[in-house]
Design an enzyme around this catalytic site. Structure first.
Site, PDB file in Angstrom:
ATOM      1  CB  ILE A  15     -19.838  28.331   0.554  1.00 22.15           C
ATOM      2  CG1 ILE A  15     -20.105  27.164  -0.405  1.00 22.15           C
ATOM      3  CG2 ILE A  15     -18.529  28.115   1.297  1.00 22.15           C
ATOM      4  CD1 ILE A  15     -21.258  27.381  -1.347  1.00 22.15           C
ATOM      5  CB  SER A  37     -15.159  29.291  12.396  1.00 27.19           C
ATOM      6  OG  SER A  37     -15.621  30.592  12.108  1.00 27.19           O
ATOM      7  NE  ARG A  38      -9.304  34.597  12.410  1.00 30.44           N
ATOM      8  CZ  ARG A  38      -8.802  34.238  11.228  1.00 30.44           C
ATOM      9  NH1 ARG A  38      -8.072  33.136  11.120  1.00 30.44           N
ATOM     10  NH2 ARG A  38      -9.015  34.978  10.156  1.00 30.44           N
ATOM     11  CE  LYS A  91     -16.995  27.566  -6.686  1.00 25.35           C
ATOM     12  NZ  LYS A  91     -16.887  29.000  -7.046  1.00 25.35           N
ATOM     13  CG  ASP A 169     -15.741  32.343  -6.442  1.00 25.92           C
ATOM     14  OD1 ASP A 169     -14.926  31.660  -5.788  1.00 25.92           O
ATOM     15  OD2 ASP A 169     -16.965  32.381  -6.178  1.00 25.92           O
TER      16      ASP A 169
END
Length: 309
Positions: A15, A37-38, A91, A169
């Site tokens: 996303i 971010s990993r 969201k 979702d």
């Protein structure tokens, strides 16, 4: 023109790459100053392995946008607010209503902006549908939200785990539109939830709502749709019919000019976030989450065939 706002984007998954990053790069109101971010960041943008590291190293970044799954989001949002940063929530805004209420209170006490976003409300046809329904007596409304989970969430195991919401979702996108366009609020009266035998969250749902004027309001969500995808809301009133399709992007109704256009949902979300930050206000509407919570509370559970990728 006001100075651009610096934002750190947390969670560089599908996303973020499909929506958040293009929206930020195209908006002169925003500078993507860092990522967290990993699994890799964005070329040319400083990346941090975790949020506490970013908050300590970059006090100049005033806004944190969280594009991570709902279960870990509360701790991240609370840490960002505690560090005096404005927070934008993908969201659904949290895994539970209690978490969202806690974040709202924390943001108010800290004097920072908290924005619980609902991207589907920004679809082109939603405002027109809201205006059209406001002038008519609703008789019947049906939501049909059917899509292929393998296409939209390939290999994403978190959606099948407790707190991942399953079919809600995408279904919560429909509920965000429903709660925006109806002149009078509805509440859930019946729900049936289909759970794969090997999963913690539902793959399909049937919902009925009580309307104060007696209108029939219902929704069906399904993640097993192959071929054409369906994201429609159809309404019958005392003065004609209305149809929102393509997830709210296209509006057609009797006696009204059609409305449609390209995807601008996330650019509009970030434009709204910029307005809220500069005005020093928050926006936390939890109405769509209330319906989801009620569905899990009230819903009758049916076990269906197992789901595997």
């Amino acid at each position: 023109m006001a100075e651009p706002l610096s934002v750190a984007l947390v969670g560089i998954g599908k996303i973020a790459r499909d929506q958040h990053i293009p929206a930020l790069n195209a908006d002169p109101d925003w500078t993507l100053a860092a990522t967290v971010s990993r699994s890799g960041g964005v070329d040319g943008v400083e990346n941090f392995a975790d949020l506490p590291q970013m908050l300590e190293a970059r006090p100049d970044i005033g806004v944190v946008s969280l594009a991570v799954p709902p279960v870990p989001r509360f701790a991240m949002a609370a840490a960002a607010i505690g560090a005096g940063r404005h927070v934008m929530l993908e969201k659904p805004p949290g895994a539970t209503l209690a978490e969202c209420h806690a974040l709202s209170a924390q943001a108010q006490a800290a004097g920072v902006t908290l924005h619980a976003t609902w991207h589907s409300r920004m679809a082109h046809g939603v405002a027109a549908a809201k205006e059209w329904l406001a002038e008519r007596e609703l008789k019947r409304l049906r939501v049909t939200w059917k899509e292929d989970v393998r296409r939209w969430h390939p290999g994403q195991e978190w959606i099948w785990q407790a707190g991942g919401l399953g079919v809600f979702d995408p279904g919560i996108n429909a509920l965000s539109i429903l709660t925006e366009i109806l002149p009078a609020p509805v509440h859930l009266s019946r729900a049936v939830l289909d759970f794969p035998g090997n999963r913690d969250t539902p793959i399909a749902a049937e919902l009925d709502f009580a309307h104060p004027g007696g209108a029939e309001v219902s929704a069906v969500f399904d993640w097993r749709q192959e071929g054409p995808q369906t994201w429609d809301i159809e309404a019958e009133t005392d003065a004609g019919t209305m149809r929102l399709s393509d997830g709210g992007a296209t509006f057609r109704a009797e006696g009204a000019a059609p409305v449609e256009g390209p995807d601008r949902e996330y650019p509009r979300l970030y434009a709204r976030m910029a307005e809220l930050v500069r005005a020093g206000t928050s926006e936390v509407d939890l109405a769509p989450m209330v319906h989801v919570a009620d569905a899990f509370t009230l819903g009758r559970r049916r076990v269906v065939e197992p789901f595997d990728w």
